[in-house]
Design a protein around this motif. Structure first.
Motif, PDB file in Angstrom:
ATOM      1  N   VAL A 134       7.432  69.632  -9.353  1.00 20.10           N
ATOM      2  CA  VAL A 134       7.468  68.520  -8.408  1.00 20.10           C
ATOM      3  C   VAL A 134       7.370  69.113  -7.015  1.00 20.10           C
ATOM      4  O   VAL A 134       8.023  70.112  -6.704  1.00 20.10           O
ATOM      5  CB  VAL A 134       8.745  67.659  -8.556  1.00 20.10           C
ATOM      6  N   ASP A 135       6.537  68.509  -6.194  1.00 21.56           N
ATOM      7  CA  ASP A 135       6.285  69.053  -4.853  1.00 21.56           C
ATOM      8  C   ASP A 135       5.888  70.520  -4.925  1.00 21.56           C
ATOM      9  O   ASP A 135       6.299  71.348  -4.088  1.00 21.56           O
ATOM     10  CB  ASP A 135       7.512  68.880  -3.951  1.00 21.56           C
ATOM     11  N   THR A 237      10.219  55.209  -6.120  1.00 19.72           N
ATOM     12  CA  THR A 237      11.472  55.787  -5.642  1.00 19.72           C
ATOM     13  C   THR A 237      12.501  55.787  -6.773  1.00 19.72           C
ATOM     14  O   THR A 237      12.302  55.155  -7.817  1.00 19.72           O
ATOM     15  CB  THR A 237      12.035  54.996  -4.452  1.00 19.72           C
ATOM     16  N   HIS A 259      15.845  60.123 -10.301  1.00 22.45           N
ATOM     17  CA  HIS A 259      15.166  60.740  -9.171  1.00 22.45           C
ATOM     18  C   HIS A 259      14.044  61.646  -9.654  1.00 22.45           C
ATOM     19  O   HIS A 259      12.932  61.639  -9.098  1.00 22.45           O
ATOM     20  CB  HIS A 259      16.180  61.520  -8.338  1.00 22.45           C
ATOM     21  N   LEU A 263       9.896  61.256  -8.996  1.00 23.13           N
ATOM     22  CA  LEU A 263       9.062  62.314  -8.423  1.00 23.13           C
ATOM     23  C   LEU A 263       7.946  62.715  -9.379  1.00 23.13           C
ATOM     24  O   LEU A 263       6.804  62.958  -8.961  1.00 23.13           O
ATOM     25  CB  LEU A 263       9.922  63.534  -8.090  1.00 23.13           C
ATOM     26  N   ASN A 266       5.168  60.211  -9.361  1.00 19.62           N
ATOM     27  CA  ASN A 266       4.362  60.310  -8.147  1.00 19.62           C
ATOM     28  C   ASN A 266       3.415  61.500  -8.180  1.00 19.62           C
ATOM     29  O   ASN A 266       2.479  61.578  -7.371  1.00 19.62           O
ATOM     30  CB  ASN A 266       5.269  60.389  -6.916  1.00 19.62           C
ATOM     31  N   GLU A 267       3.639  62.455  -9.097  1.00 24.36           N
ATOM     32  CA  GLU A 267       2.722  63.580  -9.250  1.00 24.36           C
ATOM     33  C   GLU A 267       1.487  63.195 -10.066  1.00 24.36           C
ATOM     34  O   GLU A 267       0.477  63.897 -10.035  1.00 24.36           O
ATOM     35  CB  GLU A 267       3.428  64.750  -9.956  1.00 24.36           C
TER      36      GLU A 267
END
Length: 310
Positions: A134-135, A237, A259, A263, A266-267
């Protein structure tokens, strides 16, 4: 003469429109997945006091296979039984936009089209797969513990965690209520997940299994040069994710998992800023000049102004 019906039941004007429309069906590839295709043949032309109503039936297919041009889904992608249609009537346009201004062409798109699209994309791999980053950072037990769940402290901080996702139902889109901050509501229901922990050199282990429901929105815009509707999923979210564990031997809390799943989702594309593209024809050799998007009854309405290219 123009209003006199022929033996086939159509007026000469309707016949002329039908012949023109036979050349401009709004059909073709949809989105970024090979093998997802929209078919929308016109089937009826009806003049009335406000203009001419032109009806088209639409379906979206996922053409599966491993040949070029077909959708080759990843392992675990579902074969879904249906998409949500609902019992909604065709949208009714008047001569005015909602703000009272005139327009040339109104296009009403039922939620059935969007839901067929979401089903086809899901069958082609949307929402399926295994996520380890993630990120652009590895998911670890220490990271999840830092999000407020001390249960992850029972694992080695550097334990790597992956998330396996598998949808069980087709997503559902509906017209969003006014003030919702989106054009469409999107519901992802009963999305199956599995958390896998891996601490080398030991074997991977299942930390938890469950399902998650998500509620978010989609924004709709129109790309005039491409003559395409662009539908982008809004970011998810933690508050959008509702987690239910089906197996939870490590007594994990849903705060960190919610959470994480937000995430992770959203990837995924098209959640990661990519749009679904739905083709729309250039009507009767005229080009689109302005397109406004507003709800019309239970459908999405495109209010179009045209200009002659000459």
């Amino acid at each position: 003469f123009l209003d006199a019906a022929s033996r086939q039941g159509a007026t000469p004007f309707e016949d002329a429109i039908n012949k023109a429309l036979a050349e401009i069906n709004p059909s073709g590839p949809v989105g970024s997945n090979d093998g997802v295709e929209l078919f929308a043949p016109f089937f009826e032309v009806t003049p009335d006091g406000d203009g001419i109503a032109i009806s088209a039936g639409a379906r979206v297919n996922a053409n599966l296979g491993n040949l070029p041009g077909l959708c080759n889904p990843p392992a675990g992608a579902p074969n879904l039984d249906a998409s949500y249609s609902g019992n909604t009537a065709a949208p009714v346009f008047t001569q005015m936009r909602p703000d009272g201004s005139l327009f040339d062409v109104g296009v009403g798109i039922s939620m059935s089209v969007f839901n067929q699209l979401l089903r086809a994309q899901t069958e082609c791999g949307f929402l399926s797969g295994e996520i380890r980053l993630v990120d652009s950072k590895p998911i670890t037990a220490a990271l999840l513990a830092s999000w407020g769940d001390p249960a992850f402290e029972q694992f080695a901080p550097d334990m790597k965690i992956s998330v396996r996702l598998r949808p069980t139902l087709a997503p559902i889109a509906t017209v969003a209520p006014n003030g919702a901050g989106a054009d469409l509501d999107l519901r992802l229901s009963h999305l199956s997940f599995e958390l896998i922990g891996q601490l080398e050199p030991f074997a991977a282990q299942t930390l938890a299994k469950g399902v998650v429901d998500l509620a978010t929105g989609m924004t709709v815009s129109f790309d005039i040069p491409a003559s395409e509707i662009q539908v982008a999923v809004n970011p998810v979210t933690r508050d959008d994710a509702k987690v239910v564990f089906t197996e939870n031997p490590n007594l994990l809390a849903d705060i960190a998992v919610s959470h994480l799943l937000a995430l992770v989702l959203n990837e995924l594309t098209p959640l990661a800023g990519e749009s679904f593209a739905v083709p729309v024809p250039r009507f009767l050799s005229l080009f689109l000049e302005q397109v406004d998007i507003e709800p019309v009854d239970d459908s999405l309405g495109l209010f179009i102004d045209l200009r002659n290219p000459g």
